[in-house]
Design a protein around this motif. Structure first.
Motif, PDB file in Angstrom:
ATOM      1  N   GLY A  75       0.816  -1.205   0.000  1.00 56.03           N
ATOM      2  CA  GLY A  75       0.000   0.000   0.000  1.00 56.03           C
ATOM      3  C   GLY A  75       0.844   1.246   0.000  1.00 56.03           C
ATOM      4  O   GLY A  75       1.965   1.260  -0.532  1.00 56.03           O
ATOM      5  N   TRP A  76       0.348   2.300   0.621  1.00 60.99           N
ATOM      6  CA  TRP A  76       1.064   3.567   0.658  1.00 60.99           C
ATOM      7  C   TRP A  76       0.859   4.238   2.001  1.00 60.99           C
ATOM      8  O   TRP A  76      -0.040   3.919   2.770  1.00 60.99           O
ATOM      9  CB  TRP A  76       0.616   4.477  -0.483  1.00 60.99           C
ATOM     10  N   GLY A  77       1.751   5.181   2.288  1.00 61.03           N
ATOM     11  CA  GLY A  77       1.685   5.981   3.506  1.00 61.03           C
ATOM     12  C   GLY A  77       2.670   7.112   3.379  1.00 61.03           C
ATOM     13  O   GLY A  77       3.097   7.447   2.262  1.00 61.03           O
ATOM     14  N   THR A  78       3.071   7.705   4.487  1.00 61.29           N
ATOM     15  CA  THR A  78       4.005   8.823   4.422  1.00 61.29           C
ATOM     16  C   THR A  78       5.233   8.571   5.287  1.00 61.29           C
ATOM     17  O   THR A  78       5.169   7.883   6.307  1.00 61.29           O
ATOM     18  CB  THR A  78       3.339  10.138   4.871  1.00 61.29           C
ATOM     19  N   VAL A  79       6.340   9.113   4.853  1.00 61.22           N
ATOM     20  CA  VAL A  79       7.584   9.167   5.619  1.00 61.22           C
ATOM     21  C   VAL A  79       7.949  10.637   5.753  1.00 61.22           C
ATOM     22  O   VAL A  79       8.165  11.314   4.736  1.00 61.22           O
ATOM     23  CB  VAL A  79       8.717   8.387   4.924  1.00 61.22           C
ATOM     24  N   ASP A  80       7.968  11.137   6.964  1.00 64.13           N
ATOM     25  CA  ASP A  80       8.190  12.568   7.201  1.00 64.13           C
ATOM     26  C   ASP A  80       7.230  13.415   6.368  1.00 64.13           C
ATOM     27  O   ASP A  80       7.605  14.452   5.807  1.00 64.13           O
ATOM     28  CB  ASP A  80       9.643  12.951   6.893  1.00 64.13           C
ATOM     29  N   GLY A  81       5.993  12.936   6.269  1.00 61.52           N
ATOM     30  CA  GLY A  81       4.957  13.690   5.573  1.00 61.52           C
ATOM     31  C   GLY A  81       4.927  13.523   4.080  1.00 61.52           C
ATOM     32  O   GLY A  81       4.022  14.057   3.421  1.00 61.52           O
ATOM     33  N   ARG A  82       5.860  12.767   3.506  1.00 60.07           N
ATOM     34  CA  ARG A  82       5.906  12.574   2.052  1.00 60.07           C
ATOM     35  C   ARG A  82       5.394  11.183   1.691  1.00 60.07           C
ATOM     36  O   ARG A  82       5.785  10.196   2.309  1.00 60.07           O
ATOM     37  CB  ARG A  82       7.325  12.764   1.528  1.00 60.07           C
ATOM     38  N   VAL A  83       4.560  11.095   0.664  1.00 62.09           N
ATOM     39  CA  VAL A  83       3.955   9.823   0.271  1.00 62.09           C
ATOM     40  C   VAL A  83       5.008   8.879  -0.303  1.00 62.09           C
ATOM     41  O   VAL A  83       5.859   9.271  -1.122  1.00 62.09           O
ATOM     42  CB  VAL A  83       2.832  10.050  -0.759  1.00 62.09           C
ATOM     43  N   VAL A  84       4.947   7.615   0.130  1.00 61.82           N
ATOM     44  CA  VAL A  84       5.767   6.546  -0.442  1.00 61.82           C
ATOM     45  C   VAL A  84       4.876   5.329  -0.660  1.00 61.82           C
ATOM     46  O   VAL A  84       3.845   5.178   0.000  1.00 61.82           O
ATOM     47  CB  VAL A  84       6.946   6.152   0.477  1.00 61.82           C
ATOM     48  N   TYR A  85       5.276   4.460  -1.587  1.00 62.54           N
ATOM     49  CA  TYR A  85       4.616   3.180  -1.788  1.00 62.54           C
ATOM     50  C   TYR A  85       5.501   2.084  -1.203  1.00 62.54           C
ATOM     51  O   TYR A  85       6.731   2.151  -1.314  1.00 62.54           O
ATOM     52  CB  TYR A  85       4.342   2.939  -3.267  1.00 62.54           C
ATOM     53  N   VAL A  86       4.866   1.085  -0.586  1.00 57.86           N
ATOM     54  CA  VAL A  86       5.644   0.092   0.152  1.00 57.86           C
ATOM     55  C   VAL A  86       5.025  -1.293  -0.003  1.00 57.86           C
ATOM     56  O   VAL A  86       3.805  -1.441  -0.098  1.00 57.86           O
ATOM     57  CB  VAL A  86       5.736   0.481   1.650  1.00 57.86           C
ATOM     58  N   THR A  87       5.901  -2.304  -0.058  1.00 54.80           N
ATOM     59  CA  THR A  87       5.483  -3.703   0.039  1.00 54.80           C
ATOM     60  C   THR A  87       6.294  -4.349   1.152  1.00 54.80           C
ATOM     61  O   THR A  87       7.472  -4.027   1.351  1.00 54.80           O
ATOM     62  CB  THR A  87       5.716  -4.465  -1.272  1.00 54.80           C
ATOM     63  N   SER A  88       5.656  -5.265   1.876  1.00 53.84           N
ATOM     64  CA  SER A  88       6.316  -5.943   2.994  1.00 53.84           C
ATOM     65  C   SER A  88       5.943  -7.411   2.946  1.00 53.84           C
ATOM     66  O   SER A  88       4.774  -7.774   3.139  1.00 53.84           O
ATOM     67  CB  SER A  88       5.878  -5.307   4.317  1.00 53.84           C
ATOM     68  N   GLU A  89       6.906  -8.255   2.683  1.00 57.89           N
ATOM     69  CA  GLU A  89       6.642  -9.682   2.497  1.00 57.89           C
ATOM     70  C   GLU A  89       6.483 -10.385   3.838  1.00 57.89           C
ATOM     71  O   GLU A  89       7.198 -10.087   4.798  1.00 57.89           O
ATOM     72  CB  GLU A  89       7.769 -10.306   1.670  1.00 57.89           C
ATOM     73  N   ASP A  90       5.539 -11.305   3.892  1.00 63.37           N
ATOM     74  CA  ASP A  90       5.126 -11.927   5.145  1.00 63.37           C
ATOM     75  C   ASP A  90       5.680 -13.340   5.251  1.00 63.37           C
ATOM     76  O   ASP A  90       5.156 -14.282   4.652  1.00 63.37           O
ATOM     77  CB  ASP A  90       3.597 -11.934   5.219  1.00 63.37           C
ATOM     78  N   ALA A  91       6.744 -13.498   6.046  1.00 67.83           N
ATOM     79  CA  ALA A  91       7.377 -14.808   6.199  1.00 67.83           C
ATOM     80  C   ALA A  91       6.558 -15.758   7.062  1.00 67.83           C
ATOM     81  O   ALA A  91       6.894 -16.946   7.158  1.00 67.83           O
ATOM     82  CB  ALA A  91       8.770 -14.642   6.792  1.00 67.83           C
ATOM     83  N   THR A  92       5.485 -15.280   7.695  1.00 64.37           N
ATOM     84  CA  THR A  92       4.630 -16.185   8.468  1.00 64.37           C
ATOM     85  C   THR A  92       3.622 -16.920   7.584  1.00 64.37           C
ATOM     86  O   THR A  92       2.906 -17.791   8.061  1.00 64.37           O
ATOM     87  CB  THR A  92       3.860 -15.426   9.572  1.00 64.37           C
ATOM     88  N   VAL A  93       3.551 -16.571   6.318  1.00 65.61           N
ATOM     89  CA  VAL A  93       2.653 -17.240   5.366  1.00 65.61           C
ATOM     90  C   VAL A  93       3.491 -18.051   4.384  1.00 65.61           C
ATOM     91  O   VAL A  93       4.217 -17.493   3.548  1.00 65.61           O
ATOM     92  CB  VAL A  93       1.793 -16.216   4.609  1.00 65.61           C
ATOM     93  N   LEU A  94       3.464 -19.361   4.542  1.00 66.70           N
ATOM     94  CA  LEU A  94       4.200 -20.276   3.650  1.00 66.70           C
ATOM     95  C   LEU A  94       5.653 -19.854   3.471  1.00 66.70           C
ATOM     96  O   LEU A  94       6.205 -19.858   2.367  1.00 66.70           O
ATOM     97  CB  LEU A  94       3.502 -20.381   2.287  1.00 66.70           C
ATOM     98  N   ALA A  95       6.269 -19.453   4.601  1.00 70.62           N
ATOM     99  CA  ALA A  95       7.700 -19.093   4.637  1.00 70.62           C
ATOM    100  C   ALA A  95       8.052 -17.950   3.690  1.00 70.62           C
ATOM    101  O   ALA A  95       9.203 -17.797   3.293  1.00 70.62           O
ATOM    102  CB  ALA A  95       8.572 -20.309   4.336  1.00 70.62           C
TER     103      ALA A  95
END
Length: 512
Positions: A75-95
């Protein structure tokens, strides 16, 4: 719409937020790792995250129930008020193995980052693609991630964190990024994991041997920073982003100026005393930087790899700059293959995102000999020279002591058309080191002399006088000789004057 319908939506959302389940999360925390969602919370400003594809699941019938969010939070959010897009892989789901739906989510986020001209950040802990979903003829359609990263390159900053074992796709995402951080003790960056290596070449290896933090930092240079923990790696991404614009069509963000030690009388005295007049004696380049830059604060790019050349992002009077500084405590500051590789990419990153370059040059030349030639030194030096020539950002070059041959050119020499080229009083310029030049030109005469040592010393003294920075200044080949105490003011003044000629927009992509 009745309450049952809304309740079903909330139940599906809750299942996605639960990741791989409580037991898997406990095991993950037991390894000292944050979960995929905790990593995003650490990266983004509080409350700013907006998720995309939360309800995604694998479409393979055996995996649907076991793959909340299909193993990747995006999804997206902000870093120091500036928009960034981010992905975070989930190692708790099928490694952390990658599914086709999860890949589609990530592709969508990259697309939005490109269209909206916002940074893309990948928080990675993932194995290869799931064999159940990618085997067979469907493999004919793989590989869109490479084209997507290529499309992003040089247009928006790309940052990657290697927070667990990452083989195949996630490692290539890191390779195509502008900044890569890796977690010590857990992060692994490599083509294939131990089982594939065993099957392919019959060799037993550990993941750490393939591409752990130590190897990725010190040997291959494929990671630019090593963190002690997930939090340390994520904080590093936030720090690096603070020097970058959101895209190539914007200027780097100015910050309120912070005084440097060199702004005080005591600091100027320390700066003057730090660098010995004797060119054979070393000094602490980190201390030099700490005196010159805002608040003494800078972020090093690839520490532990080619420490004979320090590369770092910092600020001068609030202006982000990229610094390349010779380090005479390692290889006397001479440039080798690793220094050329590191400097080339650093220069191209700074140029693509309009970050001015400051060269603090004290280099006796490129390393010579058959061993370095085996590393294709001519080609690597040529690539570095091309990158410096091609840059269009302001350049400020301070020659502290030695400015020798091609290394002088690679570190912002006159032909690179710097916006300011000055030298400290004891600096010397030459096509090669004076000692080597004396031997080449006068070797036979010295050998025939009744007192070879005395003649050699006299010829060396003459050569050093002829190479003096004062001679270069007298011939109009450099702009000025300055006192060490004037260095910060000269850099700040040159950057301020040159700022008006900056043109913003896409320039070029950045090769791994």
């Amino acid at each position: 719409m009745d309450q049952g319908t809304i309740a079903e939506l909330e139940a599906r959302r809750a299942a996605a937020r639960a990741l791989g389940g409580e037991a898997a999360i406990v095991r993950h925390h037991g390894r000292g790792a944050l979960t995929a969602r905790e990593r995003i919370d650490r990266l983004l400003d509080p409350g700013s995250f907006r998720e995309i594809g939360a309800l995604a699941r694998s479409q393979h019938p055996d995996l649907t129930a076991r793959t909340p969010a299909d193993g990747v939070v995006a999804g997206w959010g902000t870093v120091d008020g500036r928009v960034v897009y981010v992905t975070s892989e989930d190692a708790t789901v099928l490694a952390g193995t990658r599914g086709r739906v999860g890949d589609a989510k990530v592709s969508r986020v990259r697309q939005l980052a490109l269209e909206h001209r916002k940074p893309f950040i990948a928080l990675s802990e993932a194995g290869a693609a799931r064999f159940q979903e990618s085997s067979g003829a469907v493999a004919a359609a793989i590989g869109n991630r490479f084209r997507e990263h290529f499309a992003l390159s040089g247009k928006v900053p790309q940052m990657a964190a290697i927070l667990g074992a990452c083989f195949g796709g996630p490692s290539f995402t890191a390779a195509q990024s502008d900044f890569v951080t890796i977690a010590k003790g857990r992060g692994v960056l490599g083509m294939s994991g131990p089982p594939v290596v065993k099957a392919g070449i019959g060799r037993d290896v550990t993941a750490e041997e393939i591409g752990g933090a130590a190897k990725s930092i010190e040997q291959t240079g494929q990671a630019d920073h090593a963190g002690e923990s997930d939090a340390d790696c994520i904080d590093a991404i936030r720090a690096v982003l603070s020097y970058f614009p959101s895209n190539a069509w914007e200027a780097p963000p100015l910050a309120p100026p912070v005084p440097a030690a060199a702004d005080t009388e005591e600091g100027r005295e320390r700066l003057t005393a730090l660098v010995p007049d004797n060119h054979r004696r070393g000094y602490d380049t980190h201390a030099l930087l700490g005196l010159l830059v805002d608040g003494g604060s800078y972020f090093q790019y690839r520490p532990g790899y080619a420490d004979n050349l320090i590369t770092a992002w910092t600020r001068i009077e609030g202006q982000p700059v990229g610094v390349l500084a010779s380090n005479p405590l390692v290889l006397a500051g001479a440039l080798n293959d690793r220094a050329a590789i590191k400097a080339r990419k650093f220069v191209e990153i700074c140029d693509a995102f309009h970050i001015p370059l400051v060269f603090l040059s004290d280099c006796p030349g490129f390393i010579v000999g058959p061993d370095i030639e085996n590393q294709r030194m001519v080609s690597l030096a040529g690539r570095l020279l091309n990158s410096v020539i091609a840059t269009s950002v302001p350049i400020v070059t301070i020659v502290l002591r030695k400015a020798i041959g091609l290394a002088y050119l690679a570190l912002g020499g006159k032909t690179m058309e710097p916006d300011a080229l000055v030298a400290w009083p004891g600096a010397r310029f030459n096509v090669m080191g004076p000692a080597a030049g004396v031997e080449i030109i006068h070797g036979k005469r010295i050998a025939a002399s009744p007192d070879p040592d005395a003649l050699r010393a006299d010829l060396l003294r003459q050569a050093e006088e002829e190479s003096s920075a004062y001679r270069a200044a007298e011939m109009g080949l450099i702009d000025d000789i300055i006192a060490p105490s004037e260095t910060r003011a000269v850099i700040a003044g040159a950057l301020a004057r040159a700022r008006g000629r900056q043109a913003y927009g896409f320039k070029h992509r950045i090769d791994p």
